[in-house]
Design an enzyme around this catalytic site. Sequence first.
Site, PDB file in Angstrom:
ATOM      1  N   SER A  15       0.813  -1.228   0.000  1.00  0.00           N
ATOM      2  CA  SER A  15       0.000   0.000   0.000  1.00  0.00           C
ATOM      3  C   SER A  15       0.842   1.272   0.000  1.00  0.00           C
ATOM      4  O   SER A  15       1.813   1.392   0.743  1.00  0.00           O
ATOM      5  CB  SER A  15      -0.914   0.020   1.229  1.00  0.00           C
ATOM      6  OG  SER A  15      -1.622   1.233   1.253  1.00  0.00           O
ATOM      7  N   SER A  17      -0.761   4.119   0.630  1.00  0.00           N
ATOM      8  CA  SER A  17      -1.573   5.061   1.414  1.00  0.00           C
ATOM      9  C   SER A  17      -0.789   5.719   2.549  1.00  0.00           C
ATOM     10  O   SER A  17      -0.949   6.925   2.781  1.00  0.00           O
ATOM     11  CB  SER A  17      -2.823   4.362   1.961  1.00  0.00           C
ATOM     12  OG  SER A  17      -3.678   4.044   0.900  1.00  0.00           O
ATOM     13  N   LYS A  66     -14.042  -4.382   2.443  1.00  0.00           N
ATOM     14  CA  LYS A  66     -14.947  -3.228   2.305  1.00  0.00           C
ATOM     15  C   LYS A  66     -16.410  -3.565   2.611  1.00  0.00           C
ATOM     16  O   LYS A  66     -17.138  -2.729   3.136  1.00  0.00           O
ATOM     17  CB  LYS A  66     -14.821  -2.633   0.907  1.00  0.00           C
ATOM     18  CG  LYS A  66     -13.501  -1.910   0.720  1.00  0.00           C
ATOM     19  CD  LYS A  66     -13.326  -1.332  -0.644  1.00  0.00           C
ATOM     20  CE  LYS A  66     -11.906  -0.808  -0.766  1.00  0.00           C
ATOM     21  NZ  LYS A  66     -11.625  -0.204  -2.054  1.00  0.00           N
ATOM     22  N   ASP A 102     -14.102   5.935  -2.951  1.00  0.00           N
ATOM     23  CA  ASP A 102     -13.523   5.365  -4.175  1.00  0.00           C
ATOM     24  C   ASP A 102     -14.122   5.984  -5.448  1.00  0.00           C
ATOM     25  O   ASP A 102     -13.404   6.287  -6.402  1.00  0.00           O
ATOM     26  CB  ASP A 102     -13.740   3.850  -4.234  1.00  0.00           C
ATOM     27  CG  ASP A 102     -12.756   3.091  -3.356  1.00  0.00           C
ATOM     28  OD1 ASP A 102     -11.707   3.661  -3.010  1.00  0.00           O
ATOM     29  OD2 ASP A 102     -13.044   1.919  -3.044  1.00  0.00           O
ATOM     30  N   GLY A 130     -15.618  -5.014  -3.878  1.00  0.00           N
ATOM     31  CA  GLY A 130     -15.784  -3.761  -3.144  1.00  0.00           C
ATOM     32  C   GLY A 130     -15.446  -2.530  -3.961  1.00  0.00           C
ATOM     33  O   GLY A 130     -16.143  -1.518  -3.882  1.00  0.00           O
ATOM     34  N   ALA A 131     -14.392  -2.611  -4.769  1.00  0.00           N
ATOM     35  CA  ALA A 131     -13.984  -1.441  -5.543  1.00  0.00           C
ATOM     36  C   ALA A 131     -15.008  -1.130  -6.637  1.00  0.00           C
ATOM     37  O   ALA A 131     -15.392   0.029  -6.834  1.00  0.00           O
ATOM     38  CB  ALA A 131     -12.608  -1.676  -6.168  1.00  0.00           C
ATOM     39  N   ARG A 151     -16.529 -12.522 -13.213  1.00  0.00           N
ATOM     40  CA  ARG A 151     -16.358 -13.977 -13.232  1.00  0.00           C
ATOM     41  C   ARG A 151     -17.582 -14.639 -12.588  1.00  0.00           C
ATOM     42  O   ARG A 151     -18.179 -15.532 -13.156  1.00  0.00           O
ATOM     43  CB  ARG A 151     -15.086 -14.280 -12.432  1.00  0.00           C
ATOM     44  CG  ARG A 151     -14.431 -15.565 -12.689  1.00  0.00           C
ATOM     45  CD  ARG A 151     -13.067 -15.581 -12.037  1.00  0.00           C
ATOM     46  NE  ARG A 151     -13.096 -15.171 -10.614  1.00  0.00           N
ATOM     47  CZ  ARG A 151     -12.034 -15.173  -9.825  1.00  0.00           C
ATOM     48  NH1 ARG A 151     -10.858 -15.549 -10.292  1.00  0.00           N
ATOM     49  NH2 ARG A 151     -12.135 -14.797  -8.573  1.00  0.00           N
ATOM     50  N   THR A 152     -17.945 -14.168 -11.402  1.00  0.00           N
ATOM     51  CA  THR A 152     -19.154 -14.680 -10.730  1.00  0.00           C
ATOM     52  C   THR A 152     -20.293 -13.745 -11.141  1.00  0.00           C
ATOM     53  O   THR A 152     -20.469 -12.666 -10.567  1.00  0.00           O
ATOM     54  CB  THR A 152     -18.954 -14.650  -9.190  1.00  0.00           C
ATOM     55  OG1 THR A 152     -17.680 -15.225  -8.893  1.00  0.00           O
ATOM     56  CG2 THR A 152     -20.045 -15.407  -8.478  1.00  0.00           C
ATOM     57  N   GLY A 237      -4.137   2.996 -11.514  1.00  0.00           N
ATOM     58  CA  GLY A 237      -5.062   3.586 -10.552  1.00  0.00           C
ATOM     59  C   GLY A 237      -4.415   4.502  -9.528  1.00  0.00           C
ATOM     60  O   GLY A 237      -5.035   4.816  -8.511  1.00  0.00           O
TER      61      GLY A 237
HETATM   62  P1  NDP Z   1     -12.470  -7.687  -3.977  1.00  0.00           P
HETATM   63  O1  NDP Z   1     -11.691  -8.807  -3.397  1.00  0.00           O
HETATM   64  O2  NDP Z   1     -13.656  -7.159  -3.248  1.00  0.00           O
HETATM   65  O3  NDP Z   1     -13.014  -8.119  -5.447  1.00  0.00           O
HETATM   66  C1  NDP Z   1     -12.163  -8.725  -6.373  1.00  0.00           C
HETATM   67  C2  NDP Z   1     -12.833  -8.784  -7.749  1.00  0.00           C
HETATM   68  O4  NDP Z   1     -11.869  -9.253  -8.703  1.00  0.00           O
HETATM   69  C3  NDP Z   1     -14.020  -9.732  -7.826  1.00  0.00           C
HETATM   70  O5  NDP Z   1     -14.975  -9.194  -8.715  1.00  0.00           O
HETATM   71  C4  NDP Z   1     -13.385 -11.011  -8.436  1.00  0.00           C
HETATM   72  O6  NDP Z   1     -14.290 -11.820  -9.164  1.00  0.00           O
HETATM   73  C5  NDP Z   1     -12.393 -10.395  -9.401  1.00  0.00           C
HETATM   74  N1  NDP Z   1     -11.253 -11.262  -9.745  1.00  0.00           N
HETATM   75  C6  NDP Z   1     -10.242 -11.654  -8.934  1.00  0.00           C
HETATM   76  N2  NDP Z   1      -9.336 -12.390  -9.624  1.00  0.00           N
HETATM   77  C7  NDP Z   1      -9.807 -12.459 -10.900  1.00  0.00           C
HETATM   78  C8  NDP Z   1      -9.306 -13.077 -12.074  1.00  0.00           C
HETATM   79  N3  NDP Z   1      -8.165 -13.761 -12.080  1.00  0.00           N
HETATM   80  N4  NDP Z   1     -10.022 -12.942 -13.224  1.00  0.00           N
HETATM   81  C9  NDP Z   1     -11.195 -12.234 -13.219  1.00  0.00           C
HETATM   82  N5  NDP Z   1     -11.702 -11.631 -12.123  1.00  0.00           N
HETATM   83  C10 NDP Z   1     -11.020 -11.746 -10.972  1.00  0.00           C
HETATM   84  O7  NDP Z   1     -11.390  -6.534  -4.261  1.00  0.00           O
HETATM   85  P2  NDP Z   1     -11.676  -4.963  -4.432  1.00  0.00           P
HETATM   86  O8  NDP Z   1     -12.883  -4.817  -5.289  1.00  0.00           O
HETATM   87  O9  NDP Z   1     -11.667  -4.276  -3.127  1.00  0.00           O
HETATM   88  O10 NDP Z   1     -10.351  -4.476  -5.208  1.00  0.00           O
HETATM   89  C11 NDP Z   1     -10.138  -4.802  -6.570  1.00  0.00           C
HETATM   90  C12 NDP Z   1      -8.857  -4.141  -7.085  1.00  0.00           C
HETATM   91  O11 NDP Z   1      -8.992  -2.728  -7.147  1.00  0.00           O
HETATM   92  C13 NDP Z   1      -7.633  -4.412  -6.217  1.00  0.00           C
HETATM   93  O12 NDP Z   1      -6.547  -4.719  -7.064  1.00  0.00           O
HETATM   94  C14 NDP Z   1      -7.414  -3.105  -5.478  1.00  0.00           C
HETATM   95  O13 NDP Z   1      -6.038  -2.911  -5.175  1.00  0.00           O
HETATM   96  C15 NDP Z   1      -7.878  -2.103  -6.526  1.00  0.00           C
HETATM   97  N6  NDP Z   1      -8.338  -0.839  -5.923  1.00  0.00           N
HETATM   98  C16 NDP Z   1      -7.685   0.315  -6.241  1.00  0.00           C
HETATM   99  C17 NDP Z   1      -8.113   1.515  -5.738  1.00  0.00           C
HETATM  100  C18 NDP Z   1      -7.420   2.774  -6.107  1.00  0.00           C
HETATM  101  O14 NDP Z   1      -7.645   3.776  -5.440  1.00  0.00           O
HETATM  102  N7  NDP Z   1      -6.610   2.784  -7.140  1.00  0.00           N
HETATM  103  C19 NDP Z   1      -9.262   1.615  -4.806  1.00  0.00           C
HETATM  104  C20 NDP Z   1      -9.885   0.352  -4.580  1.00  0.00           C
HETATM  105  C21 NDP Z   1      -9.410  -0.828  -5.109  1.00  0.00           C
HETATM  106  P3  NDP Z   1     -15.253 -12.885  -8.418  1.00  0.00           P
HETATM  107  O15 NDP Z   1     -16.378 -12.073  -7.842  1.00  0.00           O
HETATM  108  O16 NDP Z   1     -15.688 -13.790  -9.494  1.00  0.00           O
HETATM  109  O17 NDP Z   1     -14.413 -13.541  -7.357  1.00  0.00           O
END
Ligand code: NDP
Length: 268
Positions: A15, A17, A66, A102, A130-131, A151-152, A237
Amino acid sequence: MTDRYAVIGNPISHSKSPLIHTLFAQQTGQDMSYEAIESPLDGFAATIQRLRDEGYLGCNVTVPFKFEAYKLCNRLGNRARDAKAVNTLVFRDGEILGTNTDGAGLLADIEKNLGIKLMWKDALLLGAGGAAAGVVWPLFNAGAGVDIANRTIEKAQLLADEFKGSGTVYARRYEELAGRKYDLVINATSSGLSGELPPLPDGLFKPGALAYDMMYGRETPFMAYARKQGAEIVSDGLGMLVEQAADAFYLWRNVRPDTQPVLDLLRK
Ligand code: NDP
């Protein structure tokens, strides 16, 4: 006494942050500290309780907590209520107050820093975690049409269901994306963390399109794919991270930091 804040996630060592908030604090003369804390996956509520007991004034929340943070709050801001996900907590008068910065961070980076207006644009949002949840309403409110692929698929459908009848937000399976074209493709999956690319078809980008990966600090497979596919602007990002941090900082300290010098320094 120095006021204490933190970011909670798992993993968290990557991070930026702590650096961003330290730079904001220096810039605005605030006496505060900000550290990264890794919470056990099954111990988020206990970690938050410990912080409150130790007198922290607030924290940011990142992957994968989140949604859990949303459930812990006594009071929610509108953005958190829309997203059902929280990235910023304030500990005040024995209560946990939550909001989500966000979406505002993403919009500020796209519209202010990258100079792209979202009104009437076709956006594809990859991911439904969450994002992604935090940015659907802000994208919709800015006037973009939004397809959500995940994916889901059930999770994407849940997000899209909130916009039923609006004619602008739809859930799509990855296999349904072939033949569709977008002005903006936002990768809000965590696939970059494991060096993977969601199963995207060729030809997704309209002329002049923006490819935006919420991940930062490395060239992700999604960014490499977007360059090969001819996206005109490819962004990580980092700008979103700095802008959402500025919103959280403002909530905690009532002072708005200037984001550009911090972004310039981090880009170096
Ligand atoms: P979550 O764990 O809540 O969600 C992850 C998501 O990624 C789910 O939709 C999951 O799908 C999907 N996923 C994971 N692996 C794969 C894969 N190999 N192929 C396809 N889909 C995949 O994480 P967040 O939503 O909190 O964060 C997501 C990303 O965003 C992170 O990398 C985080 O660092 C980044 N982020 C950046 C921010 C910024 O300020 N720049 C702010 C917030 C987040 P499924 O539901 O099917 O499991």
